[in-house]
Design a protein around this motif. Structure first.
Motif, PDB file in Angstrom:
ATOM      1  N   PHE B 124      -3.175  -9.326 -20.820  1.00 14.89           N
ATOM      2  CA  PHE B 124      -3.549  -7.920 -20.650  1.00 14.89           C
ATOM      3  C   PHE B 124      -3.471  -7.200 -21.999  1.00 14.89           C
ATOM      4  O   PHE B 124      -4.382  -6.483 -22.389  1.00 14.89           O
ATOM      5  CB  PHE B 124      -2.611  -7.262 -19.638  1.00 14.89           C
ATOM      6  N   PRO B 129      -9.174  -2.938 -22.775  1.00 17.06           N
ATOM      7  CA  PRO B 129     -10.010  -2.129 -23.672  1.00 17.06           C
ATOM      8  C   PRO B 129      -9.212  -1.518 -24.824  1.00 17.06           C
ATOM      9  O   PRO B 129      -9.761  -1.225 -25.880  1.00 17.06           O
ATOM     10  CB  PRO B 129     -10.559  -1.040 -22.754  1.00 17.06           C
ATOM     11  N   SER B 130      -7.905  -1.304 -24.619  1.00 10.23           N
ATOM     12  CA  SER B 130      -7.090  -0.794 -25.721  1.00 10.23           C
ATOM     13  C   SER B 130      -6.213  -1.899 -26.303  1.00 10.23           C
ATOM     14  O   SER B 130      -5.238  -1.642 -26.979  1.00 10.23           O
ATOM     15  CB  SER B 130      -6.222   0.364 -25.235  1.00 10.23           C
ATOM     16  N   TRP B 149     -15.099  -0.429 -21.531  1.00 13.37           N
ATOM     17  CA  TRP B 149     -15.463  -1.767 -21.088  1.00 13.37           C
ATOM     18  C   TRP B 149     -14.554  -2.222 -19.959  1.00 13.37           C
ATOM     19  O   TRP B 149     -13.408  -1.806 -19.875  1.00 13.37           O
ATOM     20  CB  TRP B 149     -15.327  -2.774 -22.242  1.00 13.37           C
ATOM     21  N   VAL B 150     -15.108  -3.087 -19.152  1.00 12.77           N
ATOM     22  CA  VAL B 150     -14.318  -3.591 -18.027  1.00 12.77           C
ATOM     23  C   VAL B 150     -13.821  -4.988 -18.374  1.00 12.77           C
ATOM     24  O   VAL B 150     -14.351  -5.977 -17.913  1.00 12.77           O
ATOM     25  CB  VAL B 150     -15.163  -3.621 -16.744  1.00 12.77           C
ATOM     26  N   THR B 151     -12.825  -5.065 -19.248  1.00 11.82           N
ATOM     27  CA  THR B 151     -12.359  -6.399 -19.646  1.00 11.82           C
ATOM     28  C   THR B 151     -11.167  -6.860 -18.826  1.00 11.82           C
ATOM     29  O   THR B 151     -10.861  -8.044 -18.808  1.00 11.82           O
ATOM     30  CB  THR B 151     -11.973  -6.431 -21.128  1.00 11.82           C
ATOM     31  N   VAL B 152     -10.462  -5.953 -18.193  1.00  8.81           N
ATOM     32  CA  VAL B 152      -9.400  -6.387 -17.283  1.00  8.81           C
ATOM     33  C   VAL B 152      -9.576  -5.646 -15.966  1.00  8.81           C
ATOM     34  O   VAL B 152     -10.225  -4.602 -15.912  1.00  8.81           O
ATOM     35  CB  VAL B 152      -7.979  -6.077 -17.818  1.00  8.81           C
ATOM     36  N   GLN B 153      -8.999  -6.218 -14.911  1.00  8.52           N
ATOM     37  CA  GLN B 153      -9.076  -5.651 -13.570  1.00  8.52           C
ATOM     38  C   GLN B 153     -10.516  -5.381 -13.158  1.00  8.52           C
ATOM     39  O   GLN B 153     -10.810  -4.372 -12.519  1.00  8.52           O
ATOM     40  CB  GLN B 153      -8.218  -4.367 -13.511  1.00  8.52           C
ATOM     41  N   SER B 239      -8.560  -3.803  -8.486  1.00 11.85           N
ATOM     42  CA  SER B 239      -7.671  -2.983  -7.653  1.00 11.85           C
ATOM     43  C   SER B 239      -8.427  -2.299  -6.525  1.00 11.85           C
ATOM     44  O   SER B 239      -7.826  -1.898  -5.541  1.00 11.85           O
ATOM     45  CB  SER B 239      -6.943  -1.953  -8.509  1.00 11.85           C
TER      46      SER B 239
END
Lengths: 391, 553
Positions: B124, B129-130, B149-153, B239
């Protein structure tokens, strides 16, 4: 309403006579008991405060309090329900719980609470009765829970990047459209997310009085119609187009710190000050409220009906209500949670401490709006999930 | 099934047929296992009975979240299993036998000891994104705020898939390494090469067809894990809605009995998915073997793919995860797009809550020390044919099992006690320990025991003074594995512990939803440190205790 007020008065009267004589006995009984205190453990400031209270309770009253950190008070309802259903009516696993709103209503309606006891606590005399400490989301507490602190929905922003934050639901919509992908809110049934939705509902609904009554399908449909219309408009401009939401307010603070979001929300007007101090937010972070007011409420502690250490739980609750514990809790460098006591009744030193503030904390006066009746919460959460839970 | 499972890690040795008389020793071997597994039967009944109601299934079917939750679960579990297999297979094909393979084998234990939750937290920190990767990019592209961006979840669970695939590929590589360590396999490789087949051809024609059946159960375990993983899915998964496993967990803990029943029904769905997918994979495997042409005998030149640095990528990810956790644990202010913290301090370590660490320590110690006698007794005198039963918890989704355990504990009013917590861990600690020890145990030279008995020792004495001391090193390694398995347990701790016991794992997952990355990093590092210390200690102790005996080193 009238009926419940009468009940409350009757309860108070019946409890006051001879109650104080019993207190010494309660304290005696409490000595050596182990009190399992199930309380939300999602904030280090809160946990550190509870750890302090635990230490004090051990030293002063010989009570062994254990803080059981939970993520959602609904877990407590389920646990007590399961235990009682399984016939475990005396040896329950929870002695005291931090609760309010629909969870209190579920516990109380299910006959799962011990009481009444709260208004017979010696420190009840210090409580500010002008604050809504005898109703919890429009449900009368009837002495089944003891007030612990006050809270008010507050927004946080980074003043360096956002000098003019939105001050109403309408302005928020315009703000989100002007800053696509930079606004979000925690996904209901997260406590902060639900409160945010309730805040919008309070502002958008045509007849606010309806919200103070128990919910009916017809009332729900007409009262919430403007809310869904608003959210349908808002969501496309939210973070990830409103298809995913932040998981918690704490996550939003982090995203605000990184500039991923422009707004964050909290239920504690002093939280931003804490976050600046612990380097989780830049020093330019600042708190603000909506011009028309934001939702505020009181949170409580309650004793399940099958609690093992009822005496210990009461003595601990009484300590939490003491001038010393409440002043420390209100200290922005400790937790910064609002007191439920009447400041005028407290010693001068406590009064000075209660007026202390820190950079980042809410510095303006924001009107407090009452919570809708507790029954609205579940209906709102269910409908929200139906609309937006799986996009 | 027993036969196949036994084949996974060890070579079958012909054994004399066992007689089935219920000697006291057999009882002694079976009793601990019965204590761990027995209560599950009524527990599963209590936990799953509410699901046998048509209305519950109808409600599940109409639930708005459930189709997408199932989709995310299917994508993350199937794709991660396929990817993990592909990574492990590719690495083995490219580098076995060779120096690189040996090196890889040596480094694996280090990576394997990183628990799932800690790995997810580190991932994570890397890919959000951060996260570190976006911060690195920001240096070149002059970003001032994180990309949207949707890189996690992500809604399809792809980040979860990636993390699972990497983590599980290490496990599969470890299994492969054990199998490939056998003499027979390496001889076949030499044979194939000497006949002029290239490395790849030898793998495709000779090794894989033989190894695949032996890898069925480990792969199944990987798949079952992916299906019911909750800790990683909470951290990296979608989620709105979450994966099915997380949804089931929410439902099972809902105050409303209606939702609890829905949770039971959905956990049966997980089980069904496992069976259907396993049957599907079996069918495909059968087809592949049927359709496979007889080798033409044509030799293809060795295609040189060894420049492909997959292994470096795999290890770099592992090291980057630990590095970013270390940095966060000492960071002061560290806001996007800064690549490194503004200032470092040990404040987060000094203020760290060590309660979860100590809880994890005693819990894991109790679990692995309690299991050790059970494992030894079982391997020595237990009914060998029932080993498969022991492995069931590894290849069945954990959720229904945990729900069953919880139901038993509620009925006996033991939930939330230390005894219950330790007991709930044993269900997973025991099989892993048996799995680790069974290879060395079976490989033990039976003649030594025969000599010991011939010299007049009782079976007990022979074990106590000859066999077990000689197996000291594998036994210590087994203890470390048991310890690590207990440390990583999330769901059993949560349910059986009733929230009263906080381990580094539950703490890390709980904190992952919170905002303070420093506190989270500290707990994740503690979670890594515990198993790492256990493996290190086991290796060191084994070495020290065997310092005067060359054969035991």
């Amino acid at each position: 309403m009238k009926h419940s007020t009468l009940t409350a008065i009757a309860v108070t009267l019946s409890v006051v006579t001879g109650a104080h004589a019993d207190w010494a006995q309660t304290q005696n009984e409490a000595k050596g008991q182990t009190v399992y205190f199930n309380a939300w453990g999602g904030s280090e400031a809160t946990n550190a405060y509870i750890a302090w209270a635990v230490k004090e309770a051990k030293a002063r009253y010989g009570i062994d309090v254990r803080h059981v950190k939970i993520t959602d008070s609904a877990e407590v309802v389920k646990r007590v329900q399961t235990e009682v259903a399984a016939g475990r009516t005396t040896e329950g696993s929870i002695d005291l719980t931090w609760v309010n709103g629909e969870n209190f209503r579920n516990l109380k309606n299910g006959g799962l609470l011990f009481g009444p006891w709260a208004q017979s606590l010696p420190n009840w005399g210090l409580v500010d009765l002008n604050k809504p400490v005898r109703t919890d989301f429009s449900v009368p507490t009837d002495g089944y829970e003891s007030p612990w602190g006050t809270a008010q929905l507050t927004f946080i922003t980074d003043s360096a990047k956002t000098p003019a934050p939105p001050r109403s639901a309408t302005e928020l919509l315009a703000f989100a459209k002007a800053n696509p992908g930079r606004v979000s809110y925690p996904k209901p049934p997260d406590f902060h997310g639900t409160t945010f939705v309730k805040q919008l509902l309070l502002e958008l609904t045509p007849d606010k009085a309806v919200l103070q009554q128990a919910v009916t399908p017809a009332a729900f449909a007409s009262a919430t119609q403007p809310l869904w219309a608003y959210l349908d408009q808002l969501h496309p401009s939210l973070w990830r187009n409103g298809k995913t939401f932040a998981t918690s307010a704490a996550e939003m603070h982090r995203m605000l710190g990184d500039g991923e979001l422009k707004l964050s929300i909290t239920f504690n007007p002093n939280e931003a000050a804490n976050l600046i101090a612990s380097k989780q937010l830049p020093s330019t972070a600042t708190s603000f409220g909506f011009t028309g007011g934001t939702i505020g409420n009181v949170h409580f502690v309650a004793i399940p009906v099958n609690a093992r250490a009822k005496a210990g739980a009461q003595v601990f609750a009484n300590f939490l209500l003491s001038a010393e514990a409440q002043t420390r809790k209100a200290d922005v460098t400790v937790w910064g949670d609002g007191t439920v006591l009447d400041v005028a009744k407290l010693p001068a030193a406590s009064q000075a401490l209660l007026r202390k503030t820190a950079p980042g904390a809410l510095a303006e006066a924001v009107p407090t709006l009452p919570e809708p009746h507790a029954s609205w919460v579940e209906a709102l959460e269910a409908e929200w999930l139906k609309h937006y839970g799986s996009r | 099934m027993a036969q196949t499972l036994r084949l996974t890690l060890e070579r079958p040795l012909p054994r004399p047929a066992q007689s089935w008389t219920w000697t006291p020793r057999l009882w002694l071997a079976v009793l601990p296992v019965l204590l761990i597994f027995g209560p599950l039967l009524p527990g599963l009944y209590w936990a799953l009975a509410p699901a046998f109601d048509a209305e519950v299934w109808q409600a599940l079917w109409l639930d708005a979240q459930w189709p997408q939750a199932l989709r995310a679960t299917m994508i993350s579990s199937v794709l991660s299993t396929v990817l993990a297999c592909a990574i492990a297979a590719l690495l083995a094909t490219l580098h076995y036998p060779g120096r690189l393979w040996t090196r890889l084998q040596r480094r694996l234990p280090l990576l394997l000891s990183v628990p799932h939750a800690a790995f997810a937290v580190g991932m994570f920190f890397l890919i959000a994104p951060s996260g570190w990767m976006a911060r690195a990019t920001a240096q070149f592209l002059q970003w001032t705020s994180p990309p949207d961006w949707v890189t996690v979840q992500d809604p399809y669970g792809l980040s979860l898939t990636l993390a699972l695939a990497i983590k599980e590929s290490w496990f599969l590589l470890w299994v492969l390494a054990a199998v490939l360590g056998e003499q027979a396999v390496s001889r076949q490789m030499v044979m194939g090469r000497s006949l002029g087949y290239s490395r790849t051809q030898t793998w495709a024609l000779i090794l894989w067809p033989q190894l695949l059946p032996r890898l069925v159960w480990p792969v199944m375990a990987v798949f079952a894990y992916g299906l019911s993983v909750v800790d990683m899915a909470v951290i990296l998964g979608p989620s709105t809605p979450p994966t099915l496993a997380v949804l089931i967990w929410h439902w099972l803990t809902d105050p409303d009995p209606m939702f609890q029943a829905r949770g039971s029904a959905a956990s049966l769905v997980l089980l069904a998915v496992l069976l259907v997918c396993a049957a599907g994979a079996r069918g495909l495997g059968w087809l592949w073997i049927r359709r496979r042409p007889y080798p033409s005998g044509q030799r293809t030149p060795a295609s040189n793919w060894r420049w492909f640095k997959l292994h470096s990528l795999l290890f770099a990810t592992g090291y980057a995860v630990v590095a970013v956790l270390l940095l966060w644990s000492v960071a002061q202010g560290w806001f996007f797009p800064a690549l490194l913290p503004d200032a470092v301090s040990l404040a987060s370590w000094q203020q760290a809550d060590w309660t979860p660490f100590w809880t994890t320590l005693w819990l894991a110690l109790a679990a692995c020390l309690l299991c050790l006698p059970a494992v030894l007794l079982w391997l020595e005198w237990g009914p060998k044919r029932l080993n498969a039963l022991l492995y069931l918890p590894l290849i069945v989704p954990a959720l229904p099992l945990v729900a069953g355990q919880y139901a038993v504990l509620l009925q006996t009013q033991l939930d939330g006690t230390a005894v219950a917590l330790v007991w709930s861990h044993l269900l997973w600690v025991l099989p892993y320990m048996v799995l680790t020890l069974i290879g060395p145990y079976r490989a033990f030279d039976a003649r030594l025991m025969t000599s010991a008995r011939a010299l007049g020792n009782s079976p007990w004495r022979a074990c106590l003074s000859v066999k077990w001391p000689m197996l000291l090193r594998p036994i210590l390694a087994t203890l470390a594995v048991g310890f690590a398995v207990s440390v990583a347990q999330y769901l059993p701790t949560l349910f059986a512990g009733g929230g009263r016991f906080v381990t580094v794992t539950t703490e890390a997952v709980a904190l992952s939803a919170g905002g303070n990355r420093r506190v989270l990093a500290v707990q994740a590092l503690l979670q890594i440190a515990l198993p790492l210390a256990a493996f290190g200690l086991a290796a060191a102790a084994g070495h020290w205790l065997g310092r005067h005996r060359t054969g035991l080193r």
